[in-house]
Design an enzyme around this catalytic site. Structure first.
Site, short mmCIF file in Angstrom:
data_model
loop_
_atom_site.label_atom_id
_atom_site.label_comp_id
_atom_site.label_asym_id
_atom_site.label_seq_id
_atom_site.Cartn_x
_atom_site.Cartn_y
_atom_site.Cartn_z
N GLU A 1 0.84 -1.19 0.00
CA GLU A 1 0.00 0.00 0.00
C GLU A 1 0.88 1.25 0.00
OE1 GLU A 1 -3.77 -1.43 2.74
OE2 GLU A 1 -1.90 -0.84 3.74
N CYS A 2 0.72 2.11 -0.96
CA CYS A 2 1.30 3.45 -1.01
C CYS A 2 2.82 3.44 -0.77
CB CYS A 2 0.59 4.37 -0.01
SG CYS A 2 0.85 6.13 -0.34
#
Length: 466
Positions: free
Chosen positions: A340-341
């Protein structure tokens, strides 16, 4: 026995701290109250309305207990209520910090606002007023908060940034006369308590020198200028909640798997409910320091790379080439990896930040750069364009994004999980890079709103052997 567990959950003492608008002093008051009550012997469980990761870190330091997110848009109303009951039942007091203003939200009816959450939880509200540049007009603001739907019970008011006792007395008299709400504190301006800000909001606890001292000063300020006995009594004004099943586990274990989780100063954004969901599905979580551990722990069958601030640690991350090479080999061999990110950034070829370029893992075929304004900020609506190990074709996913980074070149060679229906994602049209059993995205999802996620991740990891 089951009925007793339900009845125990119905009488949770609870209170929400909110304000008419942002930057009114909610977080300082939240930390001060949590630390003060904890210091007096109360077990305080904190919650944060919305998808924010950083405030809960400060809550955890102030209360000494885990802090949980409550986001109706990501989790649904039933999911928020279930999480609140389950996580709050272990403490004596449940303290919720609202986000933005009390009535701010995406929907016109305010159902997704802090007021909407307070109404769902049937929690009384302690309203923080920024007292600068007004006197008796403060009563008008409180009256507006009382009148607007969704209706909430504003049980008390704290005046913040007061200039003098005379200034506070004018506002107190007006509020208590016109609004019939007690003013339980008047806090003078105190520059010592301004927590440093950065481009993604407050700094994390680990990056703020003297974080414990800052919380101690907040507790001292609240104890000195607020009526803590009266504030504590507000928790017990909450009416009983409707019966909510308080199950030990909502998920069925699908098999054991050993999943490594990057968790350090660079990667620190994880919802506690997500980690628990993985454990309940049979995963053993092994935490990994991405800057100091040169190799993966033995027996790792999958990796979870969360968000954070990798750009602040590019030099240290780049220096740990051995770990990057090992992860690349494992991914090429089919090991599942969910990113994630910040994890997506680490997986890219390079990152350019502050005028310098750093070599990264090189698993994803693009380079990352950072802008001065957010490339993506807010809620994401995604629709799965293909079926994969992670998501079904056509599946709708709600998530959140907040990133200043984006790829520096066209990503046409990538395979994508999602079409972006709302928000930015990676390219503006697509999000969720797929490669072997790797999934990397700018989206932060919550396990309660996506109940299949943890089971699929655990099962996928359990089926892989090095």
């Amino acid at each position: 026995m089951y009925r007793q567990a339900v009845m125990e959950c119905l009488s949770l003492p609870r209170l929400m701290i909110s304000a008419p608008h942002k930057s009114s002093g909610k977080t300082t008051l939240m930390l001060g109250i949590a630390a003060s009550l904890s210091g007096r012997g109360d077990a305080v469980t904190c919650f944060k309305k919305g998808p924010d990761y950083i405030d809960p870190m400060w809550h955890r330091l102030a209360s000494g207990r885990e802090s949980y997110n409550l986001d109706p848009w990501l989790m649904g109303s039933e999911g928020c209520l279930a999480s609140f009951v389950r996580n709050g039942s272990g403490g004596t007091l449940s303290l919720v910090e609202g986000n933005h203003g009390l009535h701010d939200g995406l929907s016109l009816d305010g159902s997704d606002s802090s007021a909407g959450l307070a109404s769902l939880l049937q929690a009384p509200v302690l309203l923080v007023i920024d007292s600068r540049k007004m006197n008796r007009g403060a009563a008008g603001i409180v009256m507006g908060m009382q009148a607007m739907e969704p209706h909430t019970v504003i049980a008390g008011v704290i005046l913040n940034q007061v200039r003098s006792e005379r200034h506070a007395d004018k506002q107190r008299l007006a509020i208590e006369t016109w609004c019939k709400v007690p003013v339980l504190g008047a806090i003078p301006a105190d520059e010592r308590l301004s927590i440093a800000e950065r481009h993604l909001g407050l700094t994390t606890v680990g990056e703020t020198a003297g974080a414990e001292a800052c919380i101690g000063e907040a507790a001292d300020l609240v104890s000195r200028y607020c009526d803590m006995d009266a504030i504590r009594s507000l928790f017990f004004q909450a009416s009983p909640l409707p019966p909510v099943p308080c199950e030990e586990s909502r998920l069925t274990a699908v098999g054991k798997a050993r999943i490594g989780v990057f968790r350090d100063a660079a990667f620190c954004f994880y919802y506690p409910d997500n980690l628990r969901a993985l454990r309940e599905c049979g995963a053993e979580l092994v935490f990994i320091d991405s800057m100091r551990q040169a190799s993966l722990p033995s027996g790792i069958q999958g990796l979870y790379l969360g968000g954070g601030f990798p750009e602040s640690f590019f030099r240290e991350l780049e220096a740990n080439r051995a770990l990057m090479c090992e992860v690349r080999e494992r991914v090429n061999d089919g090991m599942p990896l969910y990113a994630e990110c910040g994890g997506l950034i680490w997986l890219s070829r390079s990152g350019t930040f502050g005028g310098k370029t750093f070599s990264l893992a090189g698993i994803l075929p693009f380079d990352i750069g950072f802008g001065v304004r957010p490339a993506g900020h807010g809620y994401l609506q995604l629709k799965s364009a293909v079926g994969s190990h992670w998501f079904d074709h056509g599946q709708a996913v709600r998530a959140h994004e907040f990133h200043y980074s984006s790829p520096l070149q066209d990503c046409g060679s990538c395979s994508w999980q999602f079409d972006v229906m709302r928000g930015r994602g990676v390219t503006g049209r697509h999000d969720g890079v797929l490669y072997n059993r790797l999934f990397a995205s700018y989206a932060h999802l919550h396990a309660i709103g996506n109940p299949q996620w943890a089971a699929r991740f655990t099962a996928l990891a359990g089926s892989w052997r090095a």
